[in-house]
Design a protein around this motif. Sequence first.
Motif, PDB file in Angstrom:
ATOM      1  N   PHE A  12       0.803  -1.223   0.000  1.00 22.35           N
ATOM      2  CA  PHE A  12       0.000   0.000   0.000  1.00 22.35           C
ATOM      3  C   PHE A  12       0.837   1.276   0.000  1.00 22.35           C
ATOM      4  N   ALA A 110       1.687   6.432  -1.680  1.00 23.68           N
ATOM      5  CA  ALA A 110       0.762   5.321  -1.875  1.00 23.68           C
ATOM      6  C   ALA A 110       1.125   4.548  -3.136  1.00 23.68           C
ATOM      7  N   ASP A 112       0.363   2.526  -6.444  1.00 26.84           N
ATOM      8  CA  ASP A 112      -0.686   2.602  -7.446  1.00 26.84           C
ATOM      9  C   ASP A 112      -1.724   1.501  -7.209  1.00 26.84           C
ATOM     10  N   GLU A 113      -3.001   1.871  -7.252  1.00 27.65           N
ATOM     11  CA  GLU A 113      -4.079   0.926  -6.953  1.00 27.65           C
ATOM     12  C   GLU A 113      -4.065  -0.270  -7.895  1.00 27.65           C
ATOM     13  N   THR A 116      -1.384  -2.739  -6.841  1.00 26.60           N
ATOM     14  CA  THR A 116      -1.790  -3.583  -5.718  1.00 26.60           C
ATOM     15  C   THR A 116      -2.737  -4.684  -6.180  1.00 26.60           C
ATOM     16  N   GLU A 117      -3.641  -4.345  -7.084  1.00 24.81           N
ATOM     17  CA  GLU A 117      -4.553  -5.361  -7.621  1.00 24.81           C
ATOM     18  C   GLU A 117      -3.784  -6.419  -8.409  1.00 24.81           C
ATOM     19  N   LEU A 149      -8.563  -7.639  -1.075  1.00 28.48           N
ATOM     20  CA  LEU A 149      -8.070  -7.618  -2.448  1.00 28.48           C
ATOM     21  C   LEU A 149      -8.164  -8.975  -3.121  1.00 28.48           C
ATOM     22  N   HIS A 359       2.132   0.048 -13.023  1.00 33.13           N
ATOM     23  CA  HIS A 359       1.099  -0.921 -12.672  1.00 33.13           C
ATOM     24  C   HIS A 359       1.673  -2.296 -12.338  1.00 33.13           C
TER      25      HIS A 359
END
Length: 374
Positions: A12, A110, A112-113, A116-117, A149, A359
């Motif tokens: 995160f 943070a 990148d969302e 994390t996915e 997640l 990503h």
Amino acid sequence: MRLASFNVENLFARPKAMDADAADAKTRRAVLTAHARVSTLLAQPSYQGHEQEILDNLEKLGLLRSDEGEFARLRKLRGALLKRPRSGDVQLVAKGRNDWVGFVELKTVAVDEVATENTARVFAELRAEVAVVVEADDRPGLHMFSQTLLPEVGAEAYEQVMVVEGNDERGIDVGVMVGDGYRLVQIRTHIFDRDDEGVIFSRDCCEYHLEAPSGARIVVLANHFKSKGYSEKGDPQGAKRRTRQATRVAEIYRGLLEEGFEHVCVAGDLNDSPASEALQPLLSVSGLVDASEHEHWDWNHRRGTYGSGNEDEKIDYLLLSPALRAKQTGGGVFRKGVWHGPRTKDPWDLFPTLTAEQHAASDHACLYADFTDL
């Protein structure tokens, strides 16, 4: 049973100096090199002879005139490190580690969302019953990752998630996620282990003792050795620390065998290649075999595990005791979460959601080994 090891490079939040969006590669390397060096110097009992080097590295981090820099922060809990006059040169007033309490920390941003996915997709696709997680933020974060997640990408949450906080103040610890009938039954930490040079482990060599549905006991030694650093001039101090760590892990491994634990795996990021002298005290242990030597191991386009996957970038390991190796049926390197550019020769498959470097799940590929009768 499938056993995996994955350096997720935080789930995160990660150091800003490691973020490609925050700075170019040259700046990131300079910041990380300065931070690694000044942290080593500030831990010394005496600063004599290193005064100017400490000041120079603090200046590179933007911390000479202020406690707040763009990429780093000087934390002072007690005592004084520097004297900053309104005019004139900054002075180092602390004579050694005992004169003040504090440290230099890297600021974080943070993750990148999508990254994390994609990390979750690695675990979802492999579905290892036992997963060693290197550079976990903390236990609540890893537990939340598992509970929220993993179901979002179509996988079940792990039943047991554990992280023992180690010696790195940045929050990059070694943890484990366990499920499908396997149970965590005992934990032993080695954060306090010392030799003549001082504390041995940069993070930990945490023993996670597991019980299989069959009743068999499996011991996983989760590791993250001292990093190589980011200097182009070599890494003699880091190599020395890794040698000490490899020596101690070998002692722990032998001790477990003497206690009667037959199924032992040394897992994680050892931050050096198999040809390095630093790792020889561990890699030369009789009977301890790299899982990648199995005839049914799938290297997946490259023989390295980090970055572009070159052979000298094999720094992640699953090392198996004789009894565990006897039950290995295969394994491999899972690269779908590691970015490669459009000009890469013989490219590996990527997740459809991995369309840009930011990503990527990690710069590390995930290793996995499969076993029967466990």
